[in-house]
Design a protein around this motif. Structure first.
Motif, PDB file in Angstrom:
ATOM      1  N   ASP A   1     -31.334  42.536  -3.156  1.00 49.47           N
ATOM      2  CA  ASP A   1     -31.465  43.980  -3.034  1.00 49.47           C
ATOM      3  C   ASP A   1     -32.202  44.500  -4.266  1.00 49.47           C
ATOM      4  O   ASP A   1     -31.932  44.069  -5.395  1.00 49.47           O
ATOM      5  CB  ASP A   1     -30.094  44.652  -2.949  1.00 49.47           C
ATOM      6  N   SER A   2     -33.107  45.411  -4.059  1.00 44.19           N
ATOM      7  CA  SER A   2     -33.892  45.992  -5.149  1.00 44.19           C
ATOM      8  C   SER A   2     -33.347  47.379  -5.470  1.00 44.19           C
ATOM      9  O   SER A   2     -33.225  48.228  -4.586  1.00 44.19           O
ATOM     10  CB  SER A   2     -35.373  46.075  -4.734  1.00 44.19           C
ATOM     11  N   VAL A   3     -33.009  47.605  -6.739  1.00 44.94           N
ATOM     12  CA  VAL A   3     -32.403  48.863  -7.166  1.00 44.94           C
ATOM     13  C   VAL A   3     -33.327  49.540  -8.173  1.00 44.94           C
ATOM     14  O   VAL A   3     -33.626  48.979  -9.238  1.00 44.94           O
ATOM     15  CB  VAL A   3     -31.013  48.630  -7.794  1.00 44.94           C
ATOM     16  N   ASP A   4     -33.779  50.732  -7.840  1.00 45.11           N
ATOM     17  CA  ASP A   4     -34.616  51.550  -8.722  1.00 45.11           C
ATOM     18  C   ASP A   4     -33.710  52.569  -9.396  1.00 45.11           C
ATOM     19  O   ASP A   4     -33.491  53.667  -8.884  1.00 45.11           O
ATOM     20  CB  ASP A   4     -35.716  52.229  -7.904  1.00 45.11           C
ATOM     21  N   LEU A   5     -33.151  52.210 -10.546  1.00 45.38           N
ATOM     22  CA  LEU A   5     -32.199  53.079 -11.229  1.00 45.38           C
ATOM     23  C   LEU A   5     -32.898  54.320 -11.775  1.00 45.38           C
ATOM     24  O   LEU A   5     -33.815  54.219 -12.589  1.00 45.38           O
ATOM     25  CB  LEU A   5     -31.516  52.328 -12.368  1.00 45.38           C
ATOM     26  N   GLN A   6     -32.431  55.479 -11.326  1.00 48.43           N
ATOM     27  CA  GLN A   6     -32.944  56.758 -11.803  1.00 48.43           C
ATOM     28  C   GLN A   6     -31.803  57.536 -12.460  1.00 48.43           C
ATOM     29  O   GLN A   6     -30.633  57.153 -12.364  1.00 48.43           O
ATOM     30  CB  GLN A   6     -33.567  57.541 -10.654  1.00 48.43           C
ATOM     31  N   ALA A   7     -32.140  58.618 -13.124  1.00 51.25           N
ATOM     32  CA  ALA A   7     -31.176  59.364 -13.926  1.00 51.25           C
ATOM     33  C   ALA A   7     -29.922  59.705 -13.124  1.00 51.25           C
ATOM     34  O   ALA A   7     -30.005  60.213 -11.997  1.00 51.25           O
ATOM     35  CB  ALA A   7     -31.815  60.645 -14.459  1.00 51.25           C
ATOM     36  N   GLY A   8     -28.752  59.418 -13.692  1.00 48.46           N
ATOM     37  CA  GLY A   8     -27.489  59.714 -13.040  1.00 48.46           C
ATOM     38  C   GLY A   8     -27.021  58.643 -12.082  1.00 48.46           C
ATOM     39  O   GLY A   8     -26.024  58.841 -11.385  1.00 48.46           O
ATOM     40  N   GLU A   9     -27.686  57.493 -12.062  1.00 46.56           N
ATOM     41  CA  GLU A   9     -27.275  56.400 -11.181  1.00 46.56           C
ATOM     42  C   GLU A   9     -26.643  55.290 -12.020  1.00 46.56           C
ATOM     43  O   GLU A   9     -27.153  54.914 -13.070  1.00 46.56           O
ATOM     44  CB  GLU A   9     -28.458  55.853 -10.391  1.00 46.56           C
ATOM     45  N   LEU A  10     -25.538  54.776 -11.510  1.00 46.25           N
ATOM     46  CA  LEU A  10     -24.776  53.736 -12.196  1.00 46.25           C
ATOM     47  C   LEU A  10     -24.707  52.502 -11.315  1.00 46.25           C
ATOM     48  O   LEU A  10     -24.281  52.571 -10.157  1.00 46.25           O
ATOM     49  CB  LEU A  10     -23.363  54.229 -12.512  1.00 46.25           C
ATOM     50  N   LEU A  11     -25.110  51.355 -11.866  1.00 45.59           N
ATOM     51  CA  LEU A  11     -25.009  50.078 -11.166  1.00 45.59           C
ATOM     52  C   LEU A  11     -23.850  49.295 -11.769  1.00 45.59           C
ATOM     53  O   LEU A  11     -23.835  49.016 -12.970  1.00 45.59           O
ATOM     54  CB  LEU A  11     -26.309  49.292 -11.299  1.00 45.59           C
TER      55      LEU A  11
END
Length: 492
Positions: A425-435
């Motif tokens: 899975d590809s995750v494009d972390l943007q502001a306010g996102e927590l992985l």
């Protein structure tokens, strides 16, 4: 492209000699079948529908590429026959080596992407600017990351509540240092925990609490919509240059829900937070994980089987204070179950039978030295295996390789890494996102990207989590890390 999340398909008219996938010529709403097809092939970039007459395109690094019937040279992609060339070009343009869906009019639908892994295009009939009709049924793809989006109204009043709860104690609340004052840091962790439990929706809280204990829990969680500091300074050039009280509170609070957030002594402990939370920002020209120009290949963080130390985290958290403005820096996550499922029985047996080892090769002399200890790439039960990959970031003085005295095991290891690349899975972390990544149930990687170096680059905050909590005073022996209250730093 904004991607499948916005339900867009990029269509290129058959006579267009050039196109840029970041600026689609036209968009249409996909059918449910097309959405399922995209999910089945792991697309997080949108669907590109391209006729066979296209001559050139711009890939996701902005370079001009050629896609012709008889010749193709693309980014991490190679056509295995002339009829699939345009499909492979489209795959490269949309990052297809990581799982984009390509729809082609050509009868031949098979092409190769990174490391020789083969994929298939979904055959369709298409007129320029019209909706594609999927001709082949596609089963739903397994996902490694569960995505939880929080309604912005949930956090109405959060900022004022945060300021009120820290009024008069700003210095203690905002300038804690885990190395210099562990007691004060533990108090901040406790308050952050209370704040997180109070504000998180019930479904998010449930997902966090079952992450380690539910056999059916996902390998990772992506939580979107967390409020962050209203004024985020330019992305720092050095770690710990700036403090982000709200971001730090979310990391510590959610880490405490899962267990105990911790750092490691000597591991970024010189920064302003004492090493409990570290900054991840691009540092061009430097080695290690902050080098943006290299692929950080699949691995687990600080695996005990390689380091022979009790510092392996049960999980780690990545919170974005700022995302990559060009959306090229992506965190890749692949569940161990998915990797195991796609391995042949003989490959599973080989990876359980013999160990692999990491070697560093010096460029100047050709000398080879071991890195860590040999390890089994697969351990644990079939229904919940622990798959361990390891990666040493490329350096100007040396490169690394993973080898085994058992050639079948060595081949199976590299095949397993290729499977992770194929089905991640590809995750494009943007502001306010927590992985939130369960370090025992998946391997992760990061794509290369080109930083702007103007203060607008991706800025992540990271901490480790120990699920067992602090060691009880009466607890003797065992192999649990020696994390004693109130300290949140572990000896590496």
């Amino acid at each position: 492209l904004k991607g499948l999340a916005q339900g867009k398909i990029c269509c290129c008219p058959s006579m267009a000699p050039r196109f840029d996938v970041a600026s689609p010529v036209a968009t249409v709403v996909p059918t449910p079948q097309q959405q399922h097809a995209a999910l089945a092939l792991g697309s997080r970039h949108g669907i590109l529908v391209i006729p066979d007459t296209v001559a050139s395109y711009s890939d996701h690094q902005g370079k001009q590429r050629q896609g012709q019937h008889d010749k193709f040279s693309g980014f991490r992609s190679h056509a295995i026959d002339a009829t699939a060339a345009t499909a492979a070009a489209a795959a490269a343009a949309l990052g297809g080596w990581r799982g984009s869906l390509v729809v082609s009019r050509r009868k031949s639908r098979r092409f190769a992407v990174g490391k020789g892994v083969h994929r298939r295009c979904i055959r369709c009939r298409m007129a320029p600017g019209t909706r594609a009709q999927v001709q082949e049924p596609v089963t739903k793809r397994q996902e490694s990351v569960q995505r939880l989006s929080i309604d912005p109204e949930t956090f109405c009043g959060f900022q004022s509540d945060f300021l009120a709860s820290t009024a008069g104690r700003e210095e203690e609340e905002f300038l804690w240092n885990a190395l210099q004052d562990p007691v004060q840091t533990e108090e901040v962790v406790c308050k952050s925990y209370k704040r997180a439990v109070s504000w998180l929706p019930q479904n998010v809280l449930n997902a966090l609490l079952r992450l380690f204990v539910d056999p059916k829990a996902p390998a990772a969680l992506l939580i979107s919509g967390l409020p962050i500091d209203p004024e985020v300074p330019p992305t720092p050039k050095l770690p710990g240059d700036y403090r982000l009280p709200i971001c730090e509170s979310w990391l510590l609070g959610i880490g405490r829900i899962l267990g105990v957030p911790y750092g490691m002594l000597g591991f970024y402990t010189s920064n302003a937070r004492g090493g409990l939370i570290r900054d991840l920002a691009p540092k061009p020209g430097l080695g290690g994980i902050t080098n943006p120009s290299i692929l950080l290949d699949f691995h687990r963080d600080v695996p005990a089987s390689i380091n022979a130390a009790n510092t392996e985290p049960d999980a780690f958290l990545l919170l974005a204070a700022r995302g990559d403005p060009l959306h090229r820096a992506r965190t890749l996550v692949c569940s161990n179950r998915i990797i195991y499922h796609h391995l042949a029985p003989s490959e599973r047996t080989a990876l359980r039978r013999s160990k692999v080892k990491v070697e560093c090769v010096r460029h100047s002399s050709g000398g080879v030295s071991p890195y860590g200890f040999p390890f089994y790439a697969i351990e644990g039960p079939d229904d919940d295996p622990k798959v361990t990959f390891f990666y040493v970031p490329e350096h100007s003085d040396f490169s690394h390789r993973v080898v085994s005295e058992d050639l079948e095991t060595e081949a199976a290891y590299h095949r397993a890494v290729a499977i992770a690349s194929e089905f991640c899975d590809s995750v494009d972390l943007q502001a306010g996102e927590l992985l939130v990544v369960n370090n025992a149930r998946c391997n992760h990687a990061r794509t290369p990207f080109e930083p702007q170096c103007d203060g607008s680059d991706r800025w992540l905050l990271k901490t480790f989590v120990h699920a067992g909590g602090w060691r009880r005073p009466s607890q003797l022996g065992g192999d649990a890390p020696a994390l004693s209250w109130p300290r949140t730093l572990m000896r590496s």
